[in-house]
Design an enzyme around this catalytic site. Structure first.
Site, PDB file in Angstrom:
ATOM      1  N   CYS A 193      -2.869  -3.388   7.369  1.00  0.00           N
ATOM      2  CA  CYS A 193      -2.669  -3.404   8.814  1.00  0.00           C
ATOM      3  C   CYS A 193      -2.786  -1.987   9.350  1.00  0.00           C
ATOM      4  O   CYS A 193      -2.975  -1.030   8.590  1.00  0.00           O
ATOM      5  CB  CYS A 193      -1.301  -4.006   9.140  1.00  0.00           C
ATOM      6  SG  CYS A 193       0.093  -2.974   8.591  1.00  0.00           S
ATOM      7  N   GLU A 233       0.822  -1.204   0.000  1.00  0.00           N
ATOM      8  CA  GLU A 233       0.000   0.000   0.000  1.00  0.00           C
ATOM      9  C   GLU A 233       0.857   1.255   0.000  1.00  0.00           C
ATOM     10  O   GLU A 233       0.577   2.220  -0.723  1.00  0.00           O
ATOM     11  CB  GLU A 233      -0.918   0.015   1.234  1.00  0.00           C
ATOM     12  CG  GLU A 233      -1.832  -1.185   1.347  1.00  0.00           C
ATOM     13  CD  GLU A 233      -1.236  -2.291   2.210  1.00  0.00           C
ATOM     14  OE1 GLU A 233      -1.987  -2.885   3.001  1.00  0.00           O
ATOM     15  OE2 GLU A 233      -0.022  -2.566   2.081  1.00  0.00           O
TER      16      GLU A 233
END
Length: 225
Positions: free
Chosen positions: A166, A142
């Site tokens: 996360c 990401e």
């Protein structure tokens, strides 16, 4: 760095590569949430490299088997994951503008300039030293996708990622201004890092949803027809 050769990939390059290759394999997860690849053509009994079709050559209507936008962008994230050198888990991400333009792609790997041959890929250390594992060094997909935008803003954009982010990635997503996260699988929704991620994204007003494929797995063959 060696593990991020796709950094600063332009939109034109991505579209050109995907149009010529049309090469994607979807992850499928079993009951234990483990992923595996399979090679099943999207059109039965059809070699996609030859672009065959059951449609009459006299039929003026458009082809009906084309990918949806969601499947297309998630497929690019899945393909990007194949570039990861991580032997345990490969994650890919694709940042898309409001107008459906690919701004950046990324996968999990070490920072630019840090050799992926000189740092450890292990999940655990025999001596118990965390510095002998990948975790202090690896950059998540990401983050790479957001940083690989060639200075384009991520504000208001969508992020397609093969795995739910996360909590650390959620912070980056929030600060970058991404408005929606579309994920393929969720690693462990009982883990603190993912519980915190859900909470952070919700508090920041960022939408997130699980990808719902509209087509079965697709594959290509790198062979001349």
């Amino acid at each position: 760095m060696n593990s991020r050769e796709l950094a600063l990939v332009s939109t034109a390059t991505v579209f050109g590569a995907l149009a010529s290759a049309f090469a994607v394999r979807f992850y499928s997860s079993n009951s234990n949430s483990r992923k595996q690849f399979s090679k099943i053509d999207s059109v039965p009994n059809c070699d996609v490299s030859k672009k065959c079709s059951s449609q009459s050559p006299f039929d003026p209507s458009k082809r009906k088997e084309y990918l949806s936008w969601d499947d297309y962008f998630m497929a690019i994230a899945l393909l990007s994951a194949e570039r990861s050198k991580d032997p345990n888990r490969q994650v890919g991400a694709c940042l898309v503008s409001k107008n459906g333009i690919i701004l950046g792609i990324g996968y999990n790997g070490f920072p630019r300039g840090c050799s992926d041959d000189d740092l450890p890929w292990a999940k655990k250390s025999k001596s118990g030293d965390p510095l002998e594992t990948k975790y202090p060094y690896v950059c998540h997909a990401e983050v790479n996708a957001i940083l690989n935008t060639n200075h384009a803003s991520a504000v208001g954009q969508r992020l397609y990622v093969t795995m739910f982010p996360c909590n650390e990635c959620a912070k980056i997503i929030i600060l970058s201004g991404v408005s929606e996260v579309i994920y393929f699988i969720e690693k462990n929704n009982s883990d603190m890092a993912y519980i915190a991620s859900h909470k952070l994204l919700s508090m920041a007003g960022i939408k997130f949803r699980k990808h719902q494929p509209q087509t079965d797995q697709i594959s290509i063959k790198f062979q001349e027809s």
